[in-house]
Design a protein around this motif. Structure first.
Motif, PDB file in Angstrom:
ATOM      1  N   HIS A  70       0.015  -0.886  -0.096  1.00  0.00           N
ATOM      2  CA  HIS A  70      -0.047  -0.082  -0.100  1.00  0.00           C
ATOM      3  C   HIS A  70       0.962   1.393   0.206  1.00  0.00           C
ATOM      4  O   HIS A  70       1.928   1.502   0.816  1.00  0.00           O
ATOM      5  N   GLY A  71       1.169   1.819  -0.826  1.00  0.00           N
ATOM      6  CA  GLY A  71       1.408   3.293  -1.131  1.00  0.00           C
ATOM      7  C   GLY A  71       2.600   2.908  -1.787  1.00  0.00           C
ATOM      8  O   GLY A  71       2.440   1.840  -2.287  1.00  0.00           O
ATOM      9  N   SER A  72       3.641   3.761  -1.630  1.00  0.00           N
ATOM     10  CA  SER A  72       4.841   4.115  -2.395  1.00  0.00           C
ATOM     11  C   SER A  72       5.927   3.305  -1.396  1.00  0.00           C
ATOM     12  O   SER A  72       6.085   3.178  -0.398  1.00  0.00           O
ATOM     13  N   SER A  73       7.370   2.881  -2.534  1.00  0.00           N
ATOM     14  CA  SER A  73       7.705   1.872  -1.825  1.00  0.00           C
ATOM     15  C   SER A  73       8.990   2.537  -1.544  1.00  0.00           C
ATOM     16  O   SER A  73       9.247   3.652  -2.224  1.00  0.00           O
ATOM     17  N   MET A 113      13.135   6.739  -2.845  1.00  0.00           N
ATOM     18  CA  MET A 113      14.440   7.864  -3.439  1.00  0.00           C
ATOM     19  C   MET A 113      14.945   8.100  -4.237  1.00  0.00           C
ATOM     20  O   MET A 113      15.676   9.524  -4.587  1.00  0.00           O
ATOM     21  N   ILE A 114      14.340   7.204  -5.519  1.00  0.00           N
ATOM     22  CA  ILE A 114      14.570   7.991  -7.247  1.00  0.00           C
ATOM     23  C   ILE A 114      14.348   9.507  -6.984  1.00  0.00           C
ATOM     24  O   ILE A 114      14.517  10.791  -7.885  1.00  0.00           O
ATOM     25  N   SER A 115      12.714   9.345  -6.678  1.00  0.00           N
ATOM     26  CA  SER A 115      12.004  11.230  -6.819  1.00  0.00           C
ATOM     27  C   SER A 115      13.051  12.439  -5.921  1.00  0.00           C
ATOM     28  O   SER A 115      13.130  13.304  -6.459  1.00  0.00           O
ATOM     29  N   LEU A 116      13.382  11.516  -4.668  1.00  0.00           N
ATOM     30  CA  LEU A 116      14.283  12.892  -4.266  1.00  0.00           C
ATOM     31  C   LEU A 116      15.769  13.362  -5.064  1.00  0.00           C
ATOM     32  O   LEU A 116      16.715  14.098  -4.494  1.00  0.00           O
ATOM     33  N   PHE A 117      15.948  12.142  -5.261  1.00  0.00           N
ATOM     34  CA  PHE A 117      17.502  12.073  -6.204  1.00  0.00           C
ATOM     35  C   PHE A 117      17.225  13.229  -7.283  1.00  0.00           C
ATOM     36  O   PHE A 117      17.784  14.267  -7.744  1.00  0.00           O
ATOM     37  N   PHE A 118      15.783  13.340  -8.039  1.00  0.00           N
ATOM     38  CA  PHE A 118      15.485  13.728  -9.216  1.00  0.00           C
ATOM     39  C   PHE A 118      15.063  15.656  -8.417  1.00  0.00           C
ATOM     40  O   PHE A 118      15.145  16.022  -9.183  1.00  0.00           O
TER      41      PHE A 118
END
Length: 135
Positions: free
Chosen positions: A13-16, A21-26
């Motif tokens: 449920h929700g994001s992994s 981590m990938i979205s924070l990197f971008f």
């Protein structure tokens, strides 16, 4: 009335953590790009200020020399003003470091040399502005 209970076989449920981590990197890459643009903007702003100061000082010297009874003393005072306004600035009048008298009605050339990015944000290239005028 009977209530239906739906049981899902999915355990997620929700994001992994990986997606987060990938979205924070971008996001970090975007913020670094914004910081680089801001740095360049400040550098160009300081260069524009130095150019403007050099033009104003050249015009000031021109006006002072036109009305001065002692042009050599006026040039010495103006050179001190140049050092206050543009600390790394140098001036030449008609190609000489010292003031060379020019007869009224003759053309004089004021050269002001200064370094770009006095705050150390850029390459520190030297620029020269030449101002030719009738005295």
């Amino acid at each position: 009335m009977k209530t239906k209970i739906i049981i899902s076989n999915k355990k997620q449920h929700g994001s992994s953590l990986l997606e987060t981590m990938i979205s924070l990197f971008f996001l970090a890459i975007g913020l670094l790009g914004t910081l680089a643009m801001q740095n360049k903007s400040i550098q160009h702003n300081q260069n524009s200020y130095a150019y403007s100061q050099a033009i104003v000082l050249a015009t000031d010297l021109n006006e002072r020399l036109r009305i001065s009874a002692d042009p050599a003393a006026t040039y010495a005072e103006w050179t001190a003003d140049l050092q206050r306004q543009i600390p790394a600035g140098r001036a030449k009048f008609n190609g000489a470091d010292a003031f060379a008298p020019v007869a009224k009605g003759q053309i004089g050339t004021i050269n002001i040399t200064f370094k770009e990015s006095a705050a150390g944000l850029g390459s520190g290239n030297e620029r020269t502005i030449s101002f030719r005028t009738w005295l």
